[in-house]
Design a protein around this motif. Structure first.
Motif, short mmCIF file in Angstrom:
data_model
loop_
_atom_site.label_atom_id
_atom_site.label_comp_id
_atom_site.label_asym_id
_atom_site.label_seq_id
_atom_site.Cartn_x
_atom_site.Cartn_y
_atom_site.Cartn_z
N VAL B 21 -20.18 -38.90 20.98
CA VAL B 21 -20.14 -40.33 21.31
C VAL B 21 -19.87 -41.16 20.06
CG1 VAL B 21 -21.59 -42.27 22.02
CG2 VAL B 21 -21.52 -40.19 23.40
N THR B 22 -20.50 -40.79 18.95
CA THR B 22 -20.31 -41.55 17.71
C THR B 22 -18.85 -41.51 17.25
OG1 THR B 22 -22.57 -41.02 17.08
CG2 THR B 22 -21.12 -41.85 15.35
N VAL B 23 -18.28 -40.31 17.26
CA VAL B 23 -16.89 -40.17 16.81
C VAL B 23 -15.95 -40.98 17.71
CG1 VAL B 23 -14.98 -38.55 16.59
CG2 VAL B 23 -17.24 -37.92 15.74
N LEU B 24 -16.14 -40.81 19.04
CA LEU B 24 -15.27 -41.54 19.97
C LEU B 24 -15.45 -43.06 19.83
CD1 LEU B 24 -15.57 -39.33 23.18
CD2 LEU B 24 -13.62 -39.52 21.63
N LEU B 25 -16.70 -43.47 19.65
CA LEU B 25 -16.97 -44.91 19.56
C LEU B 25 -16.37 -45.53 18.31
CD1 LEU B 25 -20.54 -45.85 20.81
CD2 LEU B 25 -18.33 -46.66 21.61
N ILE B 26 -16.42 -44.80 17.19
CA ILE B 26 -15.82 -45.32 15.95
C ILE B 26 -14.33 -45.58 16.18
CG2 ILE B 26 -15.14 -44.68 13.59
CD1 ILE B 26 -17.98 -45.10 13.39
N THR B 30 -12.92 -49.62 16.44
CA THR B 30 -12.17 -50.17 15.32
C THR B 30 -11.19 -51.28 15.75
OG1 THR B 30 -12.46 -48.21 13.98
CG2 THR B 30 -10.59 -49.60 13.44
N PRO B 31 -10.31 -51.00 16.73
CA PRO B 31 -9.41 -52.10 17.13
C PRO B 31 -10.14 -53.28 17.75
CG PRO B 31 -9.09 -50.17 18.54
CD PRO B 31 -9.98 -49.75 17.40
N ILE B 32 -11.21 -53.01 18.52
CA ILE B 32 -11.97 -54.11 19.13
C ILE B 32 -12.59 -54.97 18.03
CG2 ILE B 32 -13.91 -54.70 20.63
CD1 ILE B 32 -13.52 -52.04 22.06
N ALA B 33 -13.22 -54.31 17.05
CA ALA B 33 -13.89 -55.04 15.97
C ALA B 33 -12.88 -55.82 15.14
CB ALA B 33 -14.66 -54.06 15.08
N TRP B 34 -11.73 -55.22 14.88
CA TRP B 34 -10.67 -55.87 14.10
C TRP B 34 -10.20 -57.13 14.80
CZ3 TRP B 34 -8.80 -55.51 9.36
CH2 TRP B 34 -7.53 -56.03 9.08
N TRP B 35 -9.96 -56.97 16.11
CA TRP B 35 -9.49 -58.13 16.88
C TRP B 35 -10.55 -59.23 16.90
CZ3 TRP B 35 -10.95 -60.60 21.45
CH2 TRP B 35 -10.00 -61.49 21.98
N PRO B 110 -21.47 -53.85 13.61
CA PRO B 110 -21.44 -53.66 12.15
C PRO B 110 -20.01 -53.62 11.59
CG PRO B 110 -22.90 -52.06 13.16
CD PRO B 110 -22.18 -52.76 14.28
N ILE B 111 -19.10 -53.00 12.34
CA ILE B 111 -17.70 -52.93 11.85
C ILE B 111 -17.09 -54.33 11.87
CG2 ILE B 111 -15.44 -51.89 12.21
CD1 ILE B 111 -16.77 -49.54 13.53
N GLN B 112 -17.35 -55.05 12.96
CA GLN B 112 -16.83 -56.41 13.09
C GLN B 112 -17.36 -57.30 11.95
OE1 GLN B 112 -17.81 -58.16 16.88
NE2 GLN B 112 -17.35 -60.24 16.19
N ASN B 113 -18.65 -57.17 11.65
CA ASN B 113 -19.22 -57.96 10.56
C ASN B 113 -18.58 -57.62 9.22
OD1 ASN B 113 -20.92 -59.23 12.32
ND2 ASN B 113 -22.66 -57.89 11.93
N ALA B 114 -18.30 -56.34 9.02
CA ALA B 114 -17.69 -55.92 7.76
C ALA B 114 -16.29 -56.50 7.63
CB ALA B 114 -17.64 -54.40 7.67
N PHE B 115 -15.51 -56.46 8.71
CA PHE B 115 -14.16 -57.03 8.68
C PHE B 115 -14.22 -58.54 8.47
CE2 PHE B 115 -12.42 -53.37 11.46
CZ PHE B 115 -12.05 -52.66 10.32
N ALA B 116 -15.20 -59.20 9.14
CA ALA B 116 -15.30 -60.65 9.01
C ALA B 116 -15.72 -61.04 7.60
CB ALA B 116 -16.28 -61.20 10.04
N ALA B 145 -14.54 -51.87 4.34
CA ALA B 145 -15.47 -51.92 5.47
C ALA B 145 -16.35 -50.67 5.52
CB ALA B 145 -14.69 -52.08 6.78
N LYS B 146 -16.28 -49.85 4.50
CA LYS B 146 -17.02 -48.58 4.53
C LYS B 146 -18.52 -48.74 4.82
CE LYS B 146 -17.11 -45.65 0.98
NZ LYS B 146 -16.50 -44.99 -0.19
N PRO B 147 -19.21 -49.69 4.17
CA PRO B 147 -20.63 -49.85 4.50
C PRO B 147 -20.84 -50.17 5.97
CG PRO B 147 -20.05 -51.12 2.56
CD PRO B 147 -18.77 -50.62 3.13
N GLY B 148 -19.95 -50.98 6.54
CA GLY B 148 -20.03 -51.33 7.96
C GLY B 148 -19.87 -50.09 8.83
N TYR B 149 -18.94 -49.22 8.46
CA TYR B 149 -18.73 -47.99 9.22
C TYR B 149 -19.94 -47.07 9.13
CZ TYR B 149 -13.97 -48.70 10.75
OH TYR B 149 -12.87 -49.17 11.42
N LEU B 150 -20.56 -47.05 7.97
CA LEU B 150 -21.74 -46.22 7.80
C LEU B 150 -22.87 -46.69 8.72
CD1 LEU B 150 -22.63 -43.87 5.94
CD2 LEU B 150 -23.85 -45.59 4.60
N SER B 151 -23.11 -48.00 8.71
CA SER B 151 -24.13 -48.56 9.60
C SER B 151 -23.77 -48.27 11.05
CB SER B 151 -24.23 -50.08 9.44
OG SER B 151 -24.53 -50.40 8.12
N ALA B 152 -22.51 -48.47 11.38
CA ALA B 152 -22.08 -48.26 12.77
C ALA B 152 -22.32 -46.83 13.21
CB ALA B 152 -20.60 -48.61 12.91
#
Lengths: 368, 231
Positions: B21-26, B30-35, B110-116, B145-152
């Motif tokens: 689930v974690t791998v698939l969710l990352i 990513t595109p959702i958070a980027w958008w 977390p990914i969205q926050n890192a991108f923002a 965004a690496k720290p954001g990905y780690l948290s995510a």
């Protein structure tokens, strides 16, 4: 160098935003440093960002030499434009060392032209010793030098600089200005330099474009624009002129050099200035601040002021915001010099156009 | 205090589920958070709300709708049946789909926050250095965004390990298929096997503490070295 219609930077843009509009139609020289000068909010940064492709306008034309970057709605994205960009804050990639920031640019540099080599850039900006550091380990001035190196290493055809010194404190500015001057002199490419600092513009720019509320209000080469009345420069409290000439004499025992200037050999004048690194025979420019210039009707032999030159009053401008002072435009050996004097003195001397006066210049600073 | 074979099966199944689930969710996030981090569209609000809904909904509600949607009578179930596949409820695959929806906000945010947080400036710098948008994304945005990905990843994994309600609704209690640790604990308690429930529960407590302690210490280090030095 050729400077035909097609070999220049042409910019025609109009932009309407809520509290701001931009309407510019200019052709800029494709050599030397052109300063985009104006108060904050005058649109100079927006103009620069549009030229870079970071912002866009719904309508306009931007072309460098034969390349078209924007025509109407069709615009070339920023990453396809052969530009280098130096941001107000260095904007280095924080996850990369200074060296890797440079490598990022070199990897993506245009293959067809090499403006400057890696070794030259590193030497020019004196960054050899800090290349292994991360941006957060560098001082503001060091970061900005690395950012300039990075912008040059993309091998641009046009270098855009957005107030690269404004985020630095005064001391750092003085540290980095010499690097900028060398860069501007050595770069073989045109540079657009955004600034609101008269000092930087006088030191760096060959041409000036003055923006006011999104419109170009004055344009011209630095020396002639600064020597005119009725411009934003003549109203500036640091209003100055730049005179160029040849160093004819040096008196090291007094620490002085002498510069000869004027239209032709027959009608030349010399002016003393504090000696710098210049040699006899060098062509240099001096900056003369209007507040350092005073006038008298007759030669005063026993004055402490060395530079007493014969001149003619050309024009007198009253200052609308300060009625106690007037600006006098003088011609000394056909070269314009501005003098800011009190209105009372002007009245007592009954200065008028065509009058012969002695122009006393308290100090002249070497520019380059 | 020892783990039975069934306990071990439940642990393995849980780890397998959470990892997948974690791998698939990352990938999906990513595109959702980027958008979400960069758009100015009016749709941003509604999409943010949809992503965050699992945070406030009871897991049973999510499970109930999934059961209907994925079941033999539901739209997705009908579609899968027409392809000759079996419906998803009460299968491991069904659990994966449900867990992804359930843990979505923990990965997207977390990914969205890192991108923002990185803003547009590094991307503008990249654009002036001839990096195409894709190049800039790979070599500038992702590393930043690496720290954001780690948290995510940590939060998505931990949250999937800890889910219960959705599993019960859509997965039931099939050994090696849908019986994860939380369900196993429930079974032990139902059967009054408090000793075994204790062992598994304690394991979960230690896991939760360890992973969160790690996360917070890593985040603190990142805050002091990278984000504050951004210029």
């Amino acid at each position: 160098m050729k400077n035909t219609l097609s070999s220049s930077l042409q910019v025609r843009l109009s932009l309407q935003r809520a509290a701001f509009s931009l309407a510019v139609d200019v052709q800029l020289p494709n050599q030397g440093v052109t300063a985009l000068f104006g108060a904050s909010g005058s649109g100079k940064t927006t103009l620069l960002r549009c030229i870079a492709g970071l912002d866009s306008t719904p309508e306009g034309f931007i072309g460098l030499n034969e390349e078209v970057w924007q025509n109407g709605k069709r615009t070339l994205p920023a990453y396809k434009r052969p530009i280098g960009y130096v941001f107000q804050e260095a904007n280095l990639f924080p996850h990369l060392t200074a060296q890797d920031n440079l490598a990022f640019a070199m990897k993506r540099a245009g293959p067809d032209s090499e403006v400057i080599t890696y070794d030259d850039v590193v030497e020019l900006l004196n960054i050899k010793g800090i290349l292994s550091q991360y941006p957060h380990q560098l001082s503001g001035g060091e970061r900005q030098r690395v950012a300039m190196a990075r912008a040059l290493l993309i091998q641009p055809k046009l270098l855009l600089m957005d107030e690269p010194l404004s985020a630095l404190d005064e001391g750092l500015k003085q540290d980095i200005l010499p690097y900028l001057e060398t860069l501007c002199q050595r770069a073989q490419i045109p540079i657009l330099y955004v600034s609101h600092s008269l000092d930087e513009v006088i030191r760096l720019a060959d041409h000036i474009l003055v923006l006011e509320q999104g419109r170009v209000v004055e344009q011209g080469d630095t020396a002639s624009l600064l020597g005119q009345l009725g411009t934003s420069f003549s109203k500036h409290q640091d209003a100055s002129v730049v005179i160029s000439g040849v160093v004819t004499q040096q008196t090291p025992e007094w620490g002085l050099s002498w510069l000869a200037f004027g239209e032709d050999d027959l009608n030349q004048q010399t002016i003393a200035f504090t000696q710098g690194k210049e040699q006899r025979g060098d062509t240099v420019s001096l900056r003369i601040q209007s507040r350092d210039v005073s006038l008298s009707l007759s030669e005063q032999e026993n004055s402490s002021i060395l530079n007493r030159l014969a001149g003619v009053v050309d024009e007198i401008e009253t200052d609308l915001s300060d009625s106690s002072r007037v600006m006098v435009r003088l011609l000394v050996a056909q070269t314009p010099i501005l003098a800011r004097i009190t209105a009372l003195s002007a009245h007592r001397l009954s200065l008028k156009k065509g009058q012969n006066v002695i122009v006393q210049i308290k100090s002249a600073a070497l520019l380059r | 205090m020892s783990l039975s074979a069934e306990d071990m099966d439940a642990i393995w199944l849980t780890l397998k589920l959470a990892s997948l689930v974690t791998v698939l969710l990352i990938i999906v996030s990513t595109p959702i958070a980027w958008w979400l981090a960069r758009t100015r569209s009016w749709l941003k609000g509604p999409v943010n709300a949809i992503v965050a809904m699992p945070l406030v909904l009871p897991p049973t509600v999510l499970g109930f709708y999934l059961l209907i949607f994925l079941g033999p009578q539901g739209a997705m179930g009908q579609f899968l049946l027409s392809l000759g596949l079996s419906p998803l409820p009460f299968s491991f695959e069904g659990l994966v789909v449900a867990s992804m929806l359930y843990s979505l906000p923990f990965v997207v945010q977390p990914i969205q926050n890192a991108f923002a947080a990185m803003g547009s400036r590094p991307l503008e710098a990249a654009a002036t250095l001839r990096a195409s948008p894709w190049d800039a994304f790979l070599h500038v945005a992702l590393p930043l965004a690496k720290p954001g990905y780690l948290s995510a990843a940590v939060l998505g994994f931990a949250h999937t390990v800890g889910e219960f309600g959705v599993v019960l609704m859509i997965g039931g209690n099939i050994p090696n298929e849908t019986r994860v640790i939380s369900v196993q604990i429930y079974d032990h308690v139902e059967a009054l096997e408090y000793g075994q429930a204790h062992t598994l529960s304690l394991l979960m407590m230690v896991f939760a503490f360890t992973i969160l302690a790690l996360l917070y210490s890593v985040q603190k280090r990142h805050n002091t070295t990278t984000s504050s030095s951004w210029l």
